[in-house]
Structure formats: C-alpha cells, structure tokens
Design a protein around this motif. Structure first.
Motif, PDB file in Angstrom:
ATOM      1  N   THR A  90      46.812  51.300  41.473  1.00  0.00           N
ATOM      2  CA  THR A  90      45.590  51.431  40.684  1.00  0.00           C
ATOM      3  C   THR A  90      44.837  52.664  41.142  1.00  0.00           C
ATOM      4  O   THR A  90      44.892  53.059  42.305  1.00  0.00           O
ATOM      5  CB  THR A  90      44.687  50.191  40.842  1.00  0.00           C
ATOM      6  N   ALA A 143      38.442  43.528  47.729  1.00  0.00           N
ATOM      7  CA  ALA A 143      39.638  43.840  46.961  1.00  0.00           C
ATOM      8  C   ALA A 143      40.491  44.895  47.658  1.00  0.00           C
ATOM      9  O   ALA A 143      41.724  44.793  47.704  1.00  0.00           O
ATOM     10  CB  ALA A 143      39.258  44.319  45.553  1.00  0.00           C
ATOM     11  N   VAL A 167      44.093  46.256  32.424  1.00  0.00           N
ATOM     12  CA  VAL A 167      44.625  45.134  33.205  1.00  0.00           C
ATOM     13  C   VAL A 167      45.485  44.234  32.322  1.00  0.00           C
ATOM     14  O   VAL A 167      46.584  43.821  32.715  1.00  0.00           O
ATOM     15  CB  VAL A 167      43.473  44.337  33.853  1.00  0.00           C
ATOM     16  N   GLN A 168      44.995  43.937  31.133  1.00  0.00           N
ATOM     17  CA  GLN A 168      45.765  43.083  30.230  1.00  0.00           C
ATOM     18  C   GLN A 168      47.111  43.704  29.891  1.00  0.00           C
ATOM     19  O   GLN A 168      48.144  43.018  29.859  1.00  0.00           O
ATOM     20  CB  GLN A 168      44.964  42.830  28.946  1.00  0.00           C
ATOM     21  N   LEU A 214      38.510  49.757  39.198  1.00  0.00           N
ATOM     22  CA  LEU A 214      39.802  49.276  38.718  1.00  0.00           C
ATOM     23  C   LEU A 214      40.626  48.699  39.864  1.00  0.00           C
ATOM     24  O   LEU A 214      41.431  47.782  39.681  1.00  0.00           O
ATOM     25  CB  LEU A 214      40.561  50.424  38.041  1.00  0.00           C
ATOM     26  N   ALA A 223      38.710  48.912  31.401  1.00  0.00           N
ATOM     27  CA  ALA A 223      39.354  48.256  32.538  1.00  0.00           C
ATOM     28  C   ALA A 223      40.032  46.964  32.104  1.00  0.00           C
ATOM     29  O   ALA A 223      41.168  46.676  32.518  1.00  0.00           O
ATOM     30  CB  ALA A 223      38.326  47.975  33.637  1.00  0.00           C
ATOM     31  N   VAL A 224      39.368  46.196  31.258  1.00  0.00           N
ATOM     32  CA  VAL A 224      39.961  44.940  30.768  1.00  0.00           C
ATOM     33  C   VAL A 224      41.228  45.221  29.980  1.00  0.00           C
ATOM     34  O   VAL A 224      42.259  44.553  30.159  1.00  0.00           O
ATOM     35  CB  VAL A 224      38.932  44.165  29.909  1.00  0.00           C
ATOM     36  N   SER A 227      51.014  46.349  46.540  1.00  0.00           N
ATOM     37  CA  SER A 227      49.843  46.921  45.875  1.00  0.00           C
ATOM     38  C   SER A 227      49.332  48.124  46.665  1.00  0.00           C
ATOM     39  O   SER A 227      49.226  48.085  47.882  1.00  0.00           O
ATOM     40  CB  SER A 227      48.733  45.876  45.729  1.00  0.00           C
ATOM     41  N   LEU A 252      45.628  41.506  41.793  1.00  0.00           N
ATOM     42  CA  LEU A 252      45.995  40.577  40.719  1.00  0.00           C
ATOM     43  C   LEU A 252      47.230  41.057  39.968  1.00  0.00           C
ATOM     44  O   LEU A 252      48.175  40.289  39.735  1.00  0.00           O
ATOM     45  CB  LEU A 252      44.815  40.415  39.749  1.00  0.00           C
ATOM     46  N   ILE A 253      47.236  42.331  39.585  1.00  0.00           N
ATOM     47  CA  ILE A 253      48.384  42.876  38.866  1.00  0.00           C
ATOM     48  C   ILE A 253      49.625  42.836  39.745  1.00  0.00           C
ATOM     49  O   ILE A 253      50.724  42.475  39.297  1.00  0.00           O
ATOM     50  CB  ILE A 253      48.094  44.313  38.405  1.00  0.00           C
ATOM     51  N   CYS A 281      39.809  46.712  42.015  1.00  0.00           N
ATOM     52  CA  CYS A 281      39.566  45.281  42.223  1.00  0.00           C
ATOM     53  C   CYS A 281      40.648  44.433  41.555  1.00  0.00           C
ATOM     54  O   CYS A 281      40.907  43.303  41.979  1.00  0.00           O
ATOM     55  CB  CYS A 281      38.193  44.899  41.680  1.00  0.00           C
ATOM     56  N   ALA A 282      41.276  44.980  40.507  1.00  0.00           N
ATOM     57  CA  ALA A 282      42.313  44.239  39.795  1.00  0.00           C
ATOM     58  C   ALA A 282      43.703  44.504  40.349  1.00  0.00           C
ATOM     59  O   ALA A 282      44.663  43.841  39.939  1.00  0.00           O
ATOM     60  CB  ALA A 282      42.282  44.597  38.301  1.00  0.00           C
TER      61      ALA A 282
END
Length: 415
Positions: free
Chosen positions: A103, A159, A89-90, A110, A85-86, A125, A116-117, A112-113
């Motif tokens: 997502t 989220a 996202v990165q 996933l 997941a990290v 989103s 942010l993305i 939850c991010a």
C-alpha cells in the motif's frame, strides 16, 4: 516454478499525474523484468500506461480531478479521498492471491487497509510511505478536531505496526515513524529516485531556453508543486531584491498547486519583470525544462520535516544542476545537497538573493557542483532502487512462507 507475485495499491498510475504514480510505474516495470508477476490497483476507469508484464486493474469509477497527490495539495476533498480509498480496497480484495501486498500513501491513510488486504491474500504486507499521514494534514491546511486527530493518529500507527515492513523514503521520515511507535526493525529506508527521463541538456541545444527567450541570461528555476507545504513568499521577495540589483538574472516558477494562482497574481502586482510563471511541464519535457536553469530552488515548510521529502531535488540533481534549499537543516533534502548546493533558513530572503548572485557570478562553481550533482543522482537510480525493493519484497515473501513474524528492517544508502 511459479513467479513471485506482488500487488501495489495506489490512487494514481500513469497517465494520471502524480509523483507516486510515476515512481510506481518505474518500480513495477523493473520488477516485472526481473520475473515478478506485478499487479497495480489504481482509481479511475480510463486506460493505463502499463509496461510489459504489469497488469493494471482500475476501480471502474470515473477519474478524479488531476492532482499531484495529497502532499501536493490536491483539489480532491477529504470525502473524495475517502471514497477513492474504499474503491481501491474493494478492488484489491476481489483480486486473485498475491505473495506481497504493497500500500502507498495516496490517498492518505491507505496503509491502514494494508494488513486487511494482505490477510485476504494470505500475503506479506508492506507499506511504502511517500508521506506521513495524518501528521502532514495540518501542514496542508486540513484540520480535524483534536480528539479525532489523536484517534486517527493512533489508528494509523497501529496499522503500520501490523505491517510486516514499512519503506520510508528518507532517514528523517524513518526517524519520525519510529518515534511515533513503529518498530525500527521493520523500517527500511529506500529513497525515491529521479525520473529516468531526466538528463542534462547543454544550453546551446536546449529548445526550452529558446522558446522562453532566455538567451544567455543566468537562469534560476523553481520547478514542481506550489503547494502549502512549499512556501513561495521567500522566493518572490528574493526576486524583488534581484530585480533591483541584478535585473538580468531570469527566474522561472514552473508548476501547479494551491499557491500557484496567488504566486502569479503577486508577480503581476509587484511588477516582477524578471520572473516568468509557467505551467507544469509534461514528463517528456522535464529534461529540457530542468536543464534550462543554471541553478534551482526548492522549499519546504519546517513543520513537514520527516513527513515528506521534496521529489524535485532528486530531479534537479539528475539534470546536473546545483540547488538552493530553503528548509530545515536536518531534512533529507538538505543532506542530498552536500557538495551540490546550499541549505538556507526557510525565511532567509537576503541570504537567498546573495547566494543566487554568487552562483551567477561564478560559472566554475555552477559547473563543479552540477557535475557532482549528476554523480550523486547516478548512484541511486530506478534500476538500483528496484533491485533493493525486490530484495526486500522477496525476503518478506519467504519469511511469510516460513511463518516468520517479521523480517528485520534494513537501512539503504541515501541518494
């Protein structure tokens, strides 16, 4: 005018195994053909089966062990999913801007991010919920301390509430999300569709039947994940009853998952000569393997109602075969089988054996329900679903451009 753009984030994408990756491939291919600029972020560093017009960006990390996804009881550890997941996202944060960010639920949470993305891209989103986490984790044998579980559940719902829209793959899932606190007006029901490669193949032309010595025997199959959310003991107990009363009925158990080794051991230990345990079949043989059976079986742990929708049921219908489902009456899988199968209580072994005998002795029933199954499947295919998904994404994109807070959810016809 510049084409609208959409970014999908999911751990797997073909040639990786996994139902989420296959659905994503189908959708991305068709949205690209509609004129969308489509980008997929997936884990791993190998090649991708990207269709024309679709760009796949891998995280650059070596591929994780093959799996059928979190709801398929993958062999990845919790730490492995978190690391994936990290990475995802990165990678998504470093890409050029897109109009819509989607997502999925592989790896779990996933979504939850997603906000942010989307904020990084100044995008709308959208969360495409294939499974509901963390509520599904205990069903899959993953347990957290109660305080931690409550904290993760609260963070997940918060989220999802920040998403501009949430796609649920079933009405029972939509109800579960709404009950958890996700605004109902942001939820759209858009069921998964059968693999486009699946089609009915007549018995006489089916090489799979010849290869496995089925001859003219009435054949029953379970084809799909043998994971913790899909109990297999009732199928083995029914097979034992049929071995004594109707030994000519052949039973195929096809697939992988955390229960598979125990299933194979039980078949051998109990001397079930009417059962064959076979490996998961490659995608280009799905039509043959699903059509090899006259009748299919599907199971679901009642605790998973609203948390997942068995993808195997849609594939069975596309093969033009009836299906017996051992699972909760209120689930989407049970609703899909109206007129083309039967729902039984999850532990009704005697009823399952009796239903199999009834279909085996009534070819006309199998043929009629198989024809209706094919009709049901053809009404909701990848092309129809892609048009609906694209319309939702375009509405979100336009609403974001206007500065609207939310696009009302829409309930779409169930397959």
């Amino acid at each position: 005018m510049e084409s609208p753009s959409i970014l999908f984030v999911n751990r797997v994408f073909p040639p990786d195994k996994g139902a989420t990756g296959r659905c994503l491939f189908d959708l991305a291919q068709r949205m690209a053909a509609m004129g969308w600029r489509v980008t997929v972020v997936a884990d791993g560093d190998g090649p991708s089966d990207a269709p024309p017009g679709v760009t796949v960006r891998r995280t650059g990390k070596g591929r994780q062990p093959e799996s059928s996804g979190p709801a398929g009881d993958a062999k990845l550890t919790t730490r492995g999913y978190l690391a994936a997941a990290v990475r995802l996202v990165q990678r998504a944060l470093r890409l050029p801007r897109h109009d819509v960010v989607v997502t999925m639920t592989d790896p779990p949470l996933l979504g939850c991010a997603g906000p942010l993305i989307a904020a990084r891209h100044a995008a709308a989103s959208l969360h495409w919920s294939q499974d509901v986490f963390p509520a599904l984790l205990p069903v899959l044998g993953v347990r957290f301390p109660e305080p931690l579980m409550r904290m993760v559940e609260r963070a997940s719902v918060q989220a999802l509430c920040r998403q501009d829209a949430v796609v649920a793959i079933g009405r029972c899932m939509a109800g579960r999300l709404a009950a958890a606190g996700v605004p109902a007006e942001r939820i759209t029901v858009l069921p998964n569709w059968p693999d486009p490669r699946i089609r009915p193949i007549p018995r006489v032309d089916n090489p799979f039947r010849r290869e496995h010595g089925l001859g003219g025997r009435f054949t029953v199959a379970y084809s799909g994940n043998m994971g913790l959310a899909h109990p297999m003991a009732p199928l083995l107990d029914a097979a034992a009853l049929l071995a004594r009363s109707d030994p000519d009925i052949a039973i195929l158990l096809i697939g992988e998952g955390r229960r598979r080794a125990a299933v194979a051991e039980a078949v051998e230990r109990r001397g079930l000569t009417n059962v064959q345990v076979l490996p998961l079949q490659p995608p280009d043989r799905l039509a043959e393997s699903l059509s090899a059976a006259d009748l299919h079986l599907a199971t679901m742990d009642p605790r998973a109602e609203g948390l997942l929708v068995p993808s195997k049921v849609a594939g069975v219908l596309a093969a033009g075969r009836p299906c017996l489902f051992l699972g909760p009456a209120g689930s989407d899988a049970a609703a899909m089988l109206e007129g083309c199968g039967q729902r039984l209580a999850p532990d009704d072994v005697t009823g399952l054996a009796a239903a199999i005998r009834r279909y085996a002795r009534d070819p006309a029933l199998c043929a009629a329900q198989g024809a209706w199954a094919l009709s049901v499947a053809s009404a909701w295919d990848a092309t129809v679903a892609a048009r609906r998904f694209a319309a939702l994404a375009d509405g979100l994109r336009r609403a974001k451009r206007r500065g609207d807070a939310v696009l009302p959810g829409r309930s779409l016809p169930h397959a």
